[in-house]
Every structure is written in structure tokens, then in C-alpha cells.
Write a protein that holds these residues in place. Structure first.
Motif, PDB file in Angstrom:
ATOM      1  N   LEU A  68     -11.193 -18.092 -10.944  1.00 17.21           N
ATOM      2  CA  LEU A  68     -10.446 -19.213 -10.004  1.00 17.21           C
ATOM      3  C   LEU A  68     -10.608 -18.824  -8.868  1.00 17.21           C
ATOM      4  O   LEU A  68     -10.164 -19.460  -8.299  1.00 17.21           O
ATOM      5  CB  LEU A  68      -8.438 -18.915 -10.934  1.00 17.21           C
ATOM      6  N   GLY A  69     -11.659 -18.089  -8.518  1.00 16.11           N
ATOM      7  CA  GLY A  69     -12.001 -17.449  -7.179  1.00 16.11           C
ATOM      8  C   GLY A  69     -11.316 -15.654  -6.465  1.00 16.11           C
ATOM      9  O   GLY A  69     -12.071 -15.903  -5.325  1.00 16.11           O
ATOM     10  N   LEU A  70     -11.003 -15.076  -7.276  1.00 21.43           N
ATOM     11  CA  LEU A  70     -10.577 -13.782  -6.728  1.00 21.43           C
ATOM     12  C   LEU A  70     -11.845 -12.965  -7.447  1.00 21.43           C
ATOM     13  O   LEU A  70     -11.703 -12.074  -8.151  1.00 21.43           O
ATOM     14  CB  LEU A  70      -8.963 -12.994  -7.656  1.00 21.43           C
ATOM     15  N   ALA A  71     -12.564 -13.201  -6.951  1.00 20.30           N
ATOM     16  CA  ALA A  71     -14.096 -12.759  -7.451  1.00 20.30           C
ATOM     17  C   ALA A  71     -14.424 -11.384  -7.514  1.00 20.30           C
ATOM     18  O   ALA A  71     -15.667 -10.381  -7.905  1.00 20.30           O
ATOM     19  CB  ALA A  71     -15.148 -13.232  -6.897  1.00 20.30           C
ATOM     20  N   ASN A  72     -13.450  -9.995  -6.580  1.00 19.17           N
ATOM     21  CA  ASN A  72     -14.209  -9.360  -5.909  1.00 19.17           C
ATOM     22  C   ASN A  72     -12.878  -7.911  -6.524  1.00 19.17           C
ATOM     23  O   ASN A  72     -12.486  -8.322  -6.950  1.00 19.17           O
ATOM     24  CB  ASN A  72     -14.560  -8.677  -4.800  1.00 19.17           C
ATOM     25  N   ASP A  73     -13.749  -7.075  -6.840  1.00 16.72           N
ATOM     26  CA  ASP A  73     -12.603  -5.625  -7.189  1.00 16.72           C
ATOM     27  C   ASP A  73     -12.333  -5.071  -5.880  1.00 16.72           C
ATOM     28  O   ASP A  73     -13.305  -4.330  -4.795  1.00 16.72           O
ATOM     29  CB  ASP A  73     -13.505  -5.145  -7.795  1.00 16.72           C
ATOM     30  N   SER A  74     -11.652  -4.523  -5.826  1.00 15.17           N
ATOM     31  CA  SER A  74     -11.420  -3.444  -4.706  1.00 15.17           C
ATOM     32  C   SER A  74     -10.319  -1.830  -5.111  1.00 15.17           C
ATOM     33  O   SER A  74      -9.705  -1.960  -6.033  1.00 15.17           O
ATOM     34  CB  SER A  74     -10.946  -3.540  -3.097  1.00 15.17           C
ATOM     35  N   PRO A  75     -11.324  -0.777  -4.724  1.00 22.16           N
ATOM     36  CA  PRO A  75     -10.916   0.766  -4.902  1.00 22.16           C
ATOM     37  C   PRO A  75      -9.656   0.859  -4.982  1.00 22.16           C
ATOM     38  O   PRO A  75      -8.637   1.996  -5.253  1.00 22.16           O
ATOM     39  CB  PRO A  75     -12.041   1.388  -5.240  1.00 22.16           C
ATOM     40  N   ARG A  76      -9.624   0.046  -3.746  1.00 21.38           N
ATOM     41  CA  ARG A  76      -7.187   0.061  -3.175  1.00 21.38           C
ATOM     42  C   ARG A  76      -6.285  -0.280  -4.005  1.00 21.38           C
ATOM     43  O   ARG A  76      -5.394  -0.702  -3.125  1.00 21.38           O
ATOM     44  CB  ARG A  76      -7.301   0.109  -1.305  1.00 21.38           C
ATOM     45  N   ALA A  77      -6.911  -1.581  -4.325  1.00 20.45           N
ATOM     46  CA  ALA A  77      -5.928  -2.498  -5.002  1.00 20.45           C
ATOM     47  C   ALA A  77      -4.953  -1.417  -5.545  1.00 20.45           C
ATOM     48  O   ALA A  77      -5.114  -1.588  -7.094  1.00 20.45           O
ATOM     49  CB  ALA A  77      -6.258  -3.725  -5.439  1.00 20.45           C
ATOM     50  N   ARG A  78      -3.589  -1.909  -5.529  1.00 18.11           N
ATOM     51  CA  ARG A  78      -2.781  -1.242  -6.529  1.00 18.11           C
ATOM     52  C   ARG A  78      -1.376  -1.624  -6.419  1.00 18.11           C
ATOM     53  O   ARG A  78      -1.007  -1.862  -4.897  1.00 18.11           O
ATOM     54  CB  ARG A  78      -2.855   0.164  -6.461  1.00 18.11           C
ATOM     55  N   PRO A  79      -0.587  -1.847  -7.265  1.00 17.44           N
ATOM     56  CA  PRO A  79      -1.507  -2.217  -8.519  1.00 17.44           C
ATOM     57  C   PRO A  79      -1.219  -3.379  -8.819  1.00 17.44           C
ATOM     58  O   PRO A  79      -1.583  -4.846  -8.397  1.00 17.44           O
ATOM     59  CB  PRO A  79       0.476  -2.398  -9.112  1.00 17.44           C
ATOM     60  N   SER A  80      -3.585  -3.337  -9.437  1.00 15.66           N
ATOM     61  CA  SER A  80      -3.828  -4.895  -9.449  1.00 15.66           C
ATOM     62  C   SER A  80      -5.331  -4.113 -11.092  1.00 15.66           C
ATOM     63  O   SER A  80      -5.170  -3.573 -11.536  1.00 15.66           O
ATOM     64  CB  SER A  80      -4.737  -5.030  -8.706  1.00 15.66           C
ATOM     65  N   ILE A  81      -5.234  -6.000 -11.186  1.00 12.63           N
ATOM     66  CA  ILE A  81      -5.977  -5.550 -12.583  1.00 12.63           C
ATOM     67  C   ILE A  81      -7.203  -5.647 -11.137  1.00 12.63           C
ATOM     68  O   ILE A  81      -8.920  -5.219 -12.510  1.00 12.63           O
ATOM     69  CB  ILE A  81      -6.664  -6.340 -13.689  1.00 12.63           C
ATOM     70  N   PHE A  82      -7.796  -5.754 -10.486  1.00 10.44           N
ATOM     71  CA  PHE A  82      -8.948  -6.400  -9.719  1.00 10.44           C
ATOM     72  C   PHE A  82      -9.242  -4.107  -9.216  1.00 10.44           C
ATOM     73  O   PHE A  82     -10.078  -4.591  -7.906  1.00 10.44           O
ATOM     74  CB  PHE A  82      -8.452  -6.941  -8.249  1.00 10.44           C
ATOM     75  N   ASN A  83      -9.551  -3.769  -9.809  1.00  5.17           N
ATOM     76  CA  ASN A  83      -9.902  -2.309  -9.604  1.00  5.17           C
ATOM     77  C   ASN A  83     -10.815  -1.700 -11.189  1.00  5.17           C
ATOM     78  O   ASN A  83      -9.755  -1.797 -11.523  1.00  5.17           O
ATOM     79  CB  ASN A  83      -8.578  -1.876  -8.945  1.00  5.17           C
ATOM     80  N   ASP A  84     -11.856  -1.251 -10.750  1.00  8.47           N
ATOM     81  CA  ASP A  84     -11.893  -0.782 -11.816  1.00  8.47           C
ATOM     82  C   ASP A  84     -11.496   0.406 -12.614  1.00  8.47           C
ATOM     83  O   ASP A  84     -12.219   1.306 -13.606  1.00  8.47           O
ATOM     84  CB  ASP A  84     -13.361  -0.700 -11.830  1.00  8.47           C
ATOM     85  N   ASP A  85     -10.404   1.201 -12.016  1.00  7.70           N
ATOM     86  CA  ASP A  85     -10.216   2.111 -12.864  1.00  7.70           C
ATOM     87  C   ASP A  85      -9.036   1.777 -13.563  1.00  7.70           C
ATOM     88  O   ASP A  85      -8.645   3.251 -14.528  1.00  7.70           O
ATOM     89  CB  ASP A  85      -8.642   2.623 -11.652  1.00  7.70           C
ATOM     90  N   GLU A  86      -9.202   0.352 -14.218  1.00  5.31           N
ATOM     91  CA  GLU A  86      -8.748   0.415 -15.704  1.00  5.31           C
ATOM     92  C   GLU A  86      -7.095   1.046 -16.007  1.00  5.31           C
ATOM     93  O   GLU A  86      -6.476   1.053 -16.787  1.00  5.31           O
ATOM     94  CB  GLU A  86      -9.437   0.741 -16.814  1.00  5.31           C
ATOM     95  N   GLU A  87      -6.292   1.278 -14.331  1.00  7.77           N
ATOM     96  CA  GLU A  87      -5.392   1.659 -14.272  1.00  7.77           C
ATOM     97  C   GLU A  87      -4.396   0.283 -15.108  1.00  7.77           C
ATOM     98  O   GLU A  87      -3.300   0.705 -16.302  1.00  7.77           O
ATOM     99  CB  GLU A  87      -4.162   1.862 -12.754  1.00  7.77           C
ATOM    100  N   PHE A  88      -4.553  -1.000 -14.470  1.00 10.57           N
ATOM    101  CA  PHE A  88      -3.720  -1.673 -15.408  1.00 10.57           C
ATOM    102  C   PHE A  88      -4.614  -2.779 -16.101  1.00 10.57           C
ATOM    103  O   PHE A  88      -5.407  -2.898 -16.160  1.00 10.57           O
ATOM    104  CB  PHE A  88      -2.983  -2.840 -14.434  1.00 10.57           C
ATOM    105  N   ALA A  89      -3.810  -3.350 -17.444  1.00 12.83           N
ATOM    106  CA  ALA A  89      -4.635  -4.152 -17.728  1.00 12.83           C
ATOM    107  C   ALA A  89      -4.634  -5.154 -18.212  1.00 12.83           C
ATOM    108  O   ALA A  89      -5.721  -6.031 -18.460  1.00 12.83           O
ATOM    109  CB  ALA A  89      -4.363  -3.545 -19.486  1.00 12.83           C
ATOM    110  N   LEU A  90      -3.314  -5.807 -17.704  1.00 14.06           N
ATOM    111  CA  LEU A  90      -3.178  -7.432 -16.886  1.00 14.06           C
ATOM    112  C   LEU A  90      -2.364  -7.398 -16.452  1.00 14.06           C
ATOM    113  O   LEU A  90      -2.257  -7.280 -14.510  1.00 14.06           O
ATOM    114  CB  LEU A  90      -2.203  -8.087 -18.204  1.00 14.06           C
ATOM    115  N   LEU A  91      -2.804  -9.164 -15.728  1.00 12.84           N
ATOM    116  CA  LEU A  91      -2.635  -9.467 -13.671  1.00 12.84           C
ATOM    117  C   LEU A  91      -0.963  -8.934 -14.007  1.00 12.84           C
ATOM    118  O   LEU A  91      -0.205  -8.504 -14.787  1.00 12.84           O
ATOM    119  CB  LEU A  91      -2.196 -10.894 -14.116  1.00 12.84           C
ATOM    120  N   THR A  92      -0.589  -8.681 -12.830  1.00  9.97           N
ATOM    121  CA  THR A  92       0.494  -7.561 -12.158  1.00  9.97           C
ATOM    122  C   THR A  92       0.884  -8.952 -11.277  1.00  9.97           C
ATOM    123  O   THR A  92       0.667  -9.608 -10.509  1.00  9.97           O
ATOM    124  CB  THR A  92       0.007  -6.149 -11.454  1.00  9.97           C
ATOM    125  N   ARG A  93       2.368  -8.344 -11.174  1.00  7.75           N
ATOM    126  CA  ARG A  93       3.148  -9.331  -9.573  1.00  7.75           C
ATOM    127  C   ARG A  93       2.164  -9.347  -8.236  1.00  7.75           C
ATOM    128  O   ARG A  93       1.806 -10.280  -7.406  1.00  7.75           O
ATOM    129  CB  ARG A  93       4.412  -8.686  -9.627  1.00  7.75           C
TER     130      ARG A  93
END
Length: 313
Positions: free
Chosen positions: A249-274
Motif C-alpha cells: 500500500l506504500g509503507l515500503a521500507n523497514d526501520s530498526p527504530r520503529a516500535r511497536p511495529s511490524i516494519f522492523n526486522d526484529d520480528e518482535e511483532f507479527a501483526l499490524l500494531t496501532r
């Protein structure tokens, strides 16, 4: 995960989005490639390689859960964030590309990008490889239906499940994915060979990916294809649905500082967060236009983030 930019094609891998040239005449679907027709009475036989992949990803999921990762709670008191963090994460995730085409191969190299989004209604459709059993198909249909409604609420944009999709979700096992090149070029005519190779030769470290087409190279997506491994256990597969479709939909990148987020390769979250739903709300605010340059979009997104978080400007 993030979008790869190559002319008018963007690619994103998870563990990626691609823009493409104008469409040409479709090619026939080859045997063994996904179809949206009803499931056969008995699924096709899976190869030894596919069965081994299932065992591998079952272990991956078990290890992640054992380490208290792949959360499904959407974030809570332990993951606070404010308007400034939300705006910073939006810039990192929506105004940068993770991949670029270097000599015909996509490589992980973050670079600034104009804003990408859909201006037309998004119609999601599922296709399954012949070896995907009906019980798994039923779960994936339920996942897509619920996710479509969630994304529609978050964005305020028309998003639905349709039998005439422009956002195709392919659930394929190993051999089906390796044979999918003809289907990919049918769905996105003119798709660069580098993008096709990213699907066909997807390493085991990549859980899923998405390719998005921007045929006029103006920031407006018109077609997308997400590829999800059929070998994934249920939660990993559901996580891929959430991340790849949101990235498409347009949120194409990841960021190691994004939290709480699935757009972070640390796999902390499995599903879309608030937090992630707010990123989508910002992206689809009418004040942000497809093709808008980062310096302009950044200022507007910061103001929207403050409004959403109830903070003064």
C-alpha cells in the motif's frame, strides 16, 4: 521488508515493493501456477524440498515464540510512542526504499523515495498453488477478509476482497514459486528480470515479498503482487499477509527504530500494531499526494502525526 525501486517497479522483502512499466498483452498461465478456481478434491503432491521447508519454518516460528517474539497484542504500556517518533518512523518507512537495482540484481541499499500510494480502490485477490490444501486455503481466505476490513478502516481508502483483483496475493510452495515467472509477467507485464529472479530465487531467509507497479512513474500504484510461502506455519503466514499487503500500500521500507511495529526486522511483532495503523492513516490522508517529494511530504506528515496523537503543533 521494503520496496525495491527500478524505474517504475518497487520490491519489498520480509525477514520487501517494486514499480513497473505499462501493461502489455497477458501471457497464458502455465501448469502448476496458482489459480483462483475452487480447490481440487485432493491437493497436488508436494516435493521433498517443500516438506523440508515446512519443517524448517515450523522450527523458526517455534524459536521466535520461545523468545517471546511475534507478538500479536498490537503494542501496550511497554511500547509508548509520541507524535515525533511516529513522524520520524513514517519518514523512514514511507519516504525511503530499502532495495535498488544494481546491475540487474536487487540489493539492500536504502535511498530516499517520493511518496507512493494507491489513488484507485485496492481489490485484493488470493491465488493458491495446486499443492496448498483446502484447510490452509480457508484460513488464508479468513485472514485476507479480516485484514482487508482492518486496512480499510486504518486508511479510509477503498480496500476489498474481489474476484477481479489488482493486488494479487500468491500462496505458493517451493516448486510452485520457482515456476511462477510466467504468471508474474502475466500479472505485471514488463516486469524486470531482476524482480522475477527475486521471487524465483528467494532465499530461505526471506519469508515473503511484494512487488508494486507504478506504470506512469508518478507515485501511484495500480497493481501489486505479494508472494507468500505456503510452507509457513499459520502465524508466520498471517504475519506475511499483514506486512506485505501493508507494504504494497506504500509503507515500503523497514526501520530498526520503529516500535511497536511490524516494519522492523526484529520480528518482535507479527501483526499490524496501532502504531502501524497510524502510519497508514498518515499515508492515506488527502493532504499527502502520490509522487510528493520527501521534503514536502515530511512537513505535512509531521503535522498529521501531531493531530493524530493529540499533541500541539
Amino acid at each position: 521488508m521494503r520496496t525495491l525501486g527500478a524505474g517504475a517497479v518497487a520490491l519489498a522483502l520480509s525477514a520487501c515493493v517494486t514499480s513497473v512499466p505499462p501493461q502489455s498483452a497477458p501471457t497464458p498461465r502455465p501448469a502448476g501456477v496458482p489459480s483462483s478456481t475452487p480447490a481440487p478434491s485432493a491437493p497436488a503432491t508436494r516435493s521433498a524440498a517443500s516438506l523440508e521447508m515446512s519443517r524448517y519454518y515450523a522450527k523458526v516460528q517455534a524459536d521466535l515464540l520461545r523468545n517471546e517474539l511475534m507478538r500479536t497484542d498490537g503494542g501496550g504500556p511497554d511500547t509508548p510512542f509520541g507524535a515525533r517518533q511516529l513522524a520520524t518512523n513514517f519518514e523512514a518507512i514511507a519516504l525511503n526504499d530499502e532495495y535498488t537495482d544494481v546491475g540487474g540484481h536487487y540489493v539492500a541499499r536504502t535511498q530516499s523515495s517520493s511518496l507512493h500510494k494507491w489513488n484507485i480502490p485496492v481489490r485484493l485477490g488470493l491465488e493458491f498453488g495446486a499443492s496448498v490444501p483446502e484447510a490452509q486455503r480457508a484460513k488464508d481466505r479468513a485472514t485476507l477478509s479480516a485484514l482487508s476490513a482492518q486496512l480499510g478502516r486504518a486508511t479510509g481508502h477503498p480496500i476489498s476482497v474481489s474476484d477481479r483483483p489488482n493486488f494479487h496475493v500468491l500462496v505458493l510452495n517451493e516448486d510452485e514459486r520457482r515456476a511462477a515467472a510466467p504468471r508474474l509477467t502475466q500479472l505485471i507485464p514488463g516486469l524486470p528480470k531482476a524482480a522475477i529472479r527475486s521471487v524465483v530465487n528467494m532465499p530461505s531467509s526471506a519469508y515473503c515479498l511484494v512487488i508494486a507497479s507504478d506504470p506512469d512513474d508518478d507515485g501511484a500504484y495500480t497493481t501489486a503482487v505479494a508472494v507468500i510461502r505456503g510452507e509457513h506455519p499459520d502465524l508466520m503466514r498471517k504475519s506475511c499477509f499483514h506486512e506485505e499487503i501493508a507494504q504494497g500500500l506504500g509503507l515500503a521500507n523497514d526501520s530498526p527504530r520503529a516500535r511497536p511495529s511490524i516494519f522492523n526486522d526484529d520480528e518482535e511483532f507479527a501483526l499490524l500494531t496501532r502504531h502501524d495503523e497510524l502510519l497508514l492513516r498518515i499515508l492515506y490522508d488527502d493532504r499527502l499526494k502520490a509522487g510528493m517529494q520527501p521534503d514536502t511530504a515530511r512537513v505535512i506528515a509531521t503535522q498529521i502525526a501531531r493531530e493524530l496523537m493529540g499533541e500541539s503543533s
